[in-house]
Design an enzyme around this catalytic site. Structure first.
Site, short mmCIF file in Angstrom:
data_model
loop_
_atom_site.label_atom_id
_atom_site.label_comp_id
_atom_site.label_asym_id
_atom_site.label_seq_id
_atom_site.Cartn_x
_atom_site.Cartn_y
_atom_site.Cartn_z
N ASP A 91 1.12 -1.73 -0.11
CA ASP A 91 -0.13 0.10 -0.12
C ASP A 91 0.99 1.22 -0.20
O ASP A 91 2.25 0.70 0.18
CB ASP A 91 -0.62 0.07 1.37
CG ASP A 91 -1.76 1.50 1.40
OD1 ASP A 91 -1.45 1.65 2.37
OD2 ASP A 91 -1.91 1.68 0.95
N ASP B 45 -0.15 5.62 0.70
CA ASP B 45 -0.36 6.22 1.72
C ASP B 45 0.07 5.36 3.18
O ASP B 45 -0.63 4.37 3.61
CB ASP B 45 -1.69 7.11 1.71
CG ASP B 45 -1.79 7.39 0.55
OD1 ASP B 45 -2.83 7.01 -0.43
OD2 ASP B 45 -1.30 8.32 0.19
#
Lengths: 305, 178
Positions: free
Chosen positions: A30, A32
């Site tokens: 991922d 952020d």
């Protein structure tokens, strides 16, 4: 590795690090809260990616953030100090939603693709256009001449209004019109600790008004993993999922048969993972990561020099 | 107050009014992401000390010809989802408004009739509050809708069934004439 009983939420360090990273062929990250927070790279993250590359491990990126096009994300990686990340390694919910709509509308046959009404910014709209689809304009009324709107796509839309909500509902009166959402995230953290509403909150409004359930492209649903497999042929049993949000990243990993690593530089706290572990609910158990680290920089010692 | 700048990063820096202790979500045809942002900020700041209240949960407001516009319920749901908490709902079918009526007028539920056109608001509230319920068919509900609930084995759906129905409230007139 994957499947079987509940994950153990064990801190990954020392010998354990080598045991887990050694056999892995690739890692899904991922973005952020994992690689960066706001405009700042997580310290050590660029070095980790570089070391993974040198170790011959594949690195791919899977993000629920539907604001940016893949081209913008590629530039962002570079700007934040991550070298050599190519657009093709990046799977955003904007891209995957466009691919999903292309599959269902363009390649599904029958009566022309029609247009897509997009609730979202220019990054998302661009991905939909790049997929070969045409967009319905805002403020349009139903018109006899224009191609029918065959899908409403709800993404992160900081220009969301009641009028757009009403327009979306008008299109959704046609039961053939798809309702698709880029991701389910209820909110996103800002750098000062405040929260900003996510796509999930806007989707809830559209679902309530239309009486329909949205097809959600993003994590924890597995469609983005299907896109990854189609492009790169990844083996889930040799791939690790690294994320910061238990309800999306870790559940996504579980759903795709990947071992999961929670990093604590983002949304979820260790206490939350432990609470899920202690819960009686079967659903809660799926939110428990196999491993956790304070930051992905902690993975570096697990790689060969 | 007008929000500074065009983007959420700007909105998140706008000063919050110190005295705000409740977010009230009502019908708002000017609802926007920016307002949703501000609502979330107040709820975050206040935690349980900031109330979240919704006037009602209606999904749609019907217009002529089968069209409808989104109802307040949609906006309440947006705020609830972002804030990950449930609103206190004032409107039907919740009983708060009935409690207001009772405290003003000292009415006896056993001798009071609730007249409405919506099963999941009007009739449900009436049934929940121990009123006699009367459905009128001049609005959104058809007799088929009622039959469906009546014949379902489901207790939740049975609670939507009125005691009586009329085609129109004008049908009540003959009972009142001498």
């Amino acid at each position: 590795v994957g499947g079987g009983g509940m994950a153990g939420c064990r801190r990954l360090s020392g010998a354990g690090l080598r045991e887990v990273l050694g056999p892995a062929q690739g890692l899904l990250f991922d973005c952020d809260g994992v690689l960066w927070a706001g405009e700042r790279a997580v310290p050590g993250a660029p070095e980790l990616l570089e070391r993974l590359r040198r170790s011959g491990k594949a690195t791919l990126f899977v993000s629920n953030n539907s604001r940016r096009s893949v081209a913008e994300l590629e530039r962002r990686f570079s700007r934040l100090g991550f070298r050599g990340v190519r657009a093709e390694q990046v799977f955003s919910s904007a891209l995957c939603s466009a691919l999903f709509l292309r599959q269902r509308l363009l390649l599904g046959g029958g009566g022309g693709p029609g247009r897509v009404f997009v609730l979202g910014g220019e990054g998302l709209r661009g991905e939909v256009r790049d997929a070969g689809l045409r967009l319905a304009g805002e403020g349009e009324q139903g018109s006899g001449d224009a191609e029918p709107v065959r899908a409403v796509l709800v993404g992160y839309d900081d220009q969301f209004t009641f009028a757009k909500l009403a327009q979306a509902c008008g299109y959704l009166r046609d039961p053939q019109c798809l309702l698709v959402a880029t991701d389910p995230d209820p909110w996103h953290p800002l750098s000062d600790g405040q929260r900003t509403p996510g796509t999930g909150s806007l989707t809830a409004a559209v679902e309530t008004a239309s009486g329909r359930k949205a097809l959600v492209v993003g994590k924890p649903n597995t469609y983005m993993f299907d896109c990854i497999v189609e492009r790169f042929g990844v083996d889930p049993s040799r791939t690790l999922m690294v994320g910061d949000r238990l309800e999306t990243d870790i559940l996504f990993g579980k759903n795709c048969g990947l071992s999961t690593i929670l990093t604590l530089t983002g949304v979820s706290r260790l206490e939350e993972a432990q609470a899920y572990m202690a819960s009686d609910s079967a659903a809660a158990k799926d939110l428990v990561p196999n491993y956790y680290v304070d930051s992905i920089a902690d993975l570096i010692p697990g790689l060969d020099e | 107050a007008a929000l500074p700048g065009p983007a959420p990063a700007d909105w998140a820096r706008a000063p919050l009014e110190p005295a705000v202790r409740a977010v009230l979500v009502a019908f708002d045809e000017h609802f926007s992401y920016a307002k949703l942002c501000q609502a979330l900020r107040y709820l975050q700041r206040g935690g349980p000390d900031c109330l979240l209240v919704g006037t009602n949960r209606d999904h749609r407001l019907p217009l002529e010809g089968g069209a409808a516009i989104p109802g307040t319920g949609c906006l309440v749901k947006a705020v609830e989802t972002a804030a990950e908490r449930e609103a206190f709902i004032v409107g039907k079918p919740n009983r708060y408004m009935f409690d207001c009526v009772v405290s003003e007028f000292n009415i006896d539920p056993a001798r009071t009739i609730m007249v409405g056109d919506r099963l999941d608001t009007d009739i449900l509230m009436g049934n929940s509050c121990g009123l006699t319920t009367l459905l009128t068919l001049t609005g959104v509900t058809t007799l088929e809708d009622v039959k469906g609930h009546l014949e379902s084995g489901c207790p939740d759906r049975q609670r939507l069934v009125p005691d009586y129905y009329v085609d129109s409230i004008a049908d009540l007139l003959p009972a009142l004439e001498d």
